[in-house]
Motif scaffolding. Structure first.
Motif, mmCIF file in Angstrom:
data_model
loop_
_atom_site.group_PDB
_atom_site.id
_atom_site.type_symbol
_atom_site.label_atom_id
_atom_site.label_comp_id
_atom_site.label_asym_id
_atom_site.label_seq_id
_atom_site.Cartn_x
_atom_site.Cartn_y
_atom_site.Cartn_z
ATOM 1 N N THR A 88 0.832 -1.211 0.000
ATOM 2 C CA THR A 88 0.000 0.000 0.000
ATOM 3 C C THR A 88 0.860 1.252 0.000
ATOM 4 O OG1 THR A 88 -1.752 -1.185 1.165
ATOM 5 C CG2 THR A 88 -1.816 1.223 1.240
ATOM 6 N N GLU A 89 1.879 1.308 0.867
ATOM 7 C CA GLU A 89 2.753 2.480 0.958
ATOM 8 C C GLU A 89 3.428 2.806 -0.369
ATOM 9 O OE1 GLU A 89 5.705 1.887 3.943
ATOM 10 O OE2 GLU A 89 4.270 2.049 5.582
ATOM 11 N N LEU A 90 3.857 1.782 -1.067
ATOM 12 C CA LEU A 90 4.586 1.975 -2.323
ATOM 13 C C LEU A 90 3.658 1.991 -3.542
ATOM 14 C CD1 LEU A 90 7.770 -0.171 -1.635
ATOM 15 C CD2 LEU A 90 7.352 2.230 -1.139
ATOM 16 N N ARG A 91 2.366 2.067 -3.269
ATOM 17 C CA ARG A 91 1.341 2.240 -4.309
ATOM 18 C C ARG A 91 1.340 1.130 -5.359
ATOM 19 N NH1 ARG A 91 0.267 8.356 -5.006
ATOM 20 N NH2 ARG A 91 1.112 9.204 -3.095
ATOM 21 N N MET A 92 1.667 -0.057 -4.954
ATOM 22 C CA MET A 92 1.697 -1.173 -5.891
ATOM 23 C C MET A 92 0.310 -1.546 -6.390
ATOM 24 S SD MET A 92 4.550 -3.694 -4.300
ATOM 25 C CE MET A 92 5.967 -3.032 -3.464
ATOM 26 N N ASN A 93 -0.720 -1.051 -5.728
ATOM 27 C CA ASN A 93 -2.090 -1.359 -6.151
ATOM 28 C C ASN A 93 -2.714 -0.223 -6.960
ATOM 29 O OD1 ASN A 93 -2.242 0.412 -4.031
ATOM 30 N ND2 ASN A 93 -3.360 -0.943 -2.662
ATOM 31 N N LEU A 101 4.895 4.765 -11.997
ATOM 32 C CA LEU A 101 5.343 3.920 -10.884
ATOM 33 C C LEU A 101 6.427 2.945 -11.326
ATOM 34 C CD1 LEU A 101 1.903 3.318 -9.201
ATOM 35 C CD2 LEU A 101 3.840 4.541 -8.198
ATOM 36 N N TYR A 102 6.270 2.374 -12.511
ATOM 37 C CA TYR A 102 7.280 1.453 -13.033
ATOM 38 C C TYR A 102 8.650 2.140 -13.056
ATOM 39 C CZ TYR A 102 9.980 -1.165 -16.490
ATOM 40 O OH TYR A 102 10.973 -1.845 -17.146
ATOM 41 N N HIS A 103 8.706 3.349 -13.588
ATOM 42 C CA HIS A 103 9.974 4.065 -13.684
ATOM 43 C C HIS A 103 10.472 4.528 -12.313
ATOM 44 C CE1 HIS A 103 10.380 3.940 -18.003
ATOM 45 N NE2 HIS A 103 9.067 4.145 -18.069
ATOM 46 N N GLU A 104 9.567 4.839 -11.409
ATOM 47 C CA GLU A 104 9.978 5.203 -10.039
ATOM 48 C C GLU A 104 10.546 3.970 -9.324
ATOM 49 O OE1 GLU A 104 10.810 8.105 -7.369
ATOM 50 O OE2 GLU A 104 9.714 8.470 -9.228
ATOM 51 N N TYR A 105 9.939 2.821 -9.533
ATOM 52 C CA TYR A 105 10.459 1.578 -8.947
ATOM 53 C C TYR A 105 11.843 1.258 -9.513
ATOM 54 C CZ TYR A 105 5.608 0.683 -7.424
ATOM 55 O OH TYR A 105 4.360 0.762 -6.867
ATOM 56 N N ALA A 160 -0.068 -8.834 -6.662
ATOM 57 C CA ALA A 160 -0.075 -7.447 -6.188
ATOM 58 C C ALA A 160 1.253 -6.754 -6.447
ATOM 59 C CB ALA A 160 -0.404 -7.406 -4.701
ATOM 60 N N MET A 161 2.349 -7.510 -6.465
ATOM 61 C CA MET A 161 3.677 -6.937 -6.617
ATOM 62 C C MET A 161 4.229 -7.067 -8.037
ATOM 63 S SD MET A 161 5.404 -8.137 -3.000
ATOM 64 C CE MET A 161 6.861 -7.127 -3.168
ATOM 65 N N ARG A 162 3.396 -7.440 -8.981
ATOM 66 C CA ARG A 162 3.842 -7.702 -10.357
ATOM 67 C C ARG A 162 4.677 -6.565 -10.942
ATOM 68 N NH1 ARG A 162 2.401 -5.746 -14.702
ATOM 69 N NH2 ARG A 162 0.545 -4.764 -13.845
ATOM 70 N N LEU A 163 4.191 -5.337 -10.872
ATOM 71 C CA LEU A 163 4.898 -4.190 -11.454
ATOM 72 C C LEU A 163 6.230 -3.951 -10.741
ATOM 73 C CD1 LEU A 163 4.577 -1.939 -13.606
ATOM 74 C CD2 LEU A 163 3.640 -0.499 -11.789
ATOM 75 N N TRP A 164 6.231 -4.071 -9.432
ATOM 76 C CA TRP A 164 7.446 -3.922 -8.625
ATOM 77 C C TRP A 164 8.492 -4.954 -9.048
ATOM 78 C CZ3 TRP A 164 9.246 -0.709 -4.825
ATOM 79 C CH2 TRP A 164 10.210 -1.206 -3.942
#
Length: 190
Positions: A88-93, A101-105, A160-164
């Motif tokens: 939730t904190e890292l906005r993975m959802n 978000l992908y580029h921020e990760y 839930a963490m796929r993009l991360w």
């Protein structure tokens, strides 16, 4: 797949928070820049209100995910609850801003990997035995895998963490040529 405006490339390439803020401040106002400013403030703030400055909260949460990777037997409930909080904190959802978000990760992973080249990284025997460059790369692969694919798999949060996971893997593949083989080995090992 995760295309962004060309003017944001420099911002995402930079890992120093102060330089990133200067780049962000120089960009023309838009909804995208407003969202990036929100992410920036979320990432580089003292979430625990301890008066600390220059904190990269997301980088700290990476370390937390890595530490949680090894805590599955007796502390499964705690681990799963903490992983859910970090998601939730890292906005993975957040499905609306996936490209940003992908580029921020990836930037977060790049910042972590920049620390893996230091002289003491991956050393052993209380720091007396320094690691070779190859040992550092292999340790960096393990670290990245544990804080992304490893913890996602062990906690059942892969969806839930796929993009991360994807962002961290993609950044790792740019780190060194041996990373691909090592990451594949780690993925199969679990």
């Amino acid at each position: 797949m995760y295309e962004i405006d060309g003017e944001l490339t420099e911002y995402y390439r930079e890992i120093d928070p102060k330089k990133r803020l200067a780049i962000l401040d120089s960009l023309p106002e838009s909804r995208a820049v407003d969202f990036l400013r929100e992410l920036y403030n979320d990432r580089y703030s003292d979430h625990e209100n301890k008066g600390r400055k220059n904190i990269d909260w997301w980088l700290w949460r990476c370390i937390c995910l890595q530490l949680l990777y090894g805590r599955g037997k007796f502390f499964r409930r705690f681990r799963d609850r903490e992983v859910a909080t970090i998601i939730t904190e890292l906005r993975m959802n957040d499905d609306e801003h996936t490209a940003y978000l992908y580029h921020e990760y990836r930037n977060t992973a790049r910042r972590y990997l920049s620390t893996c080249k230091s002289g003491d990284y991956a050393s052993s025997f209380m720091g007396f035995r320094k690691a070779s460059d190859e040992e550092k790369i292999i340790k960096a692969c393990a670290d990245i895998w544990q804080m992304s694919g490893g913890i996602a798999k062990s906690s059942g949060k892969e969806s839930a963490m796929r993009l991360w996971i994807e962002a961290f893997r993609d950044e790792l593949m740019n780190y060194d040529d041996i990373c691909s083989e090592e990451y594949e080995r780690l993925s199969k090992e679990e």
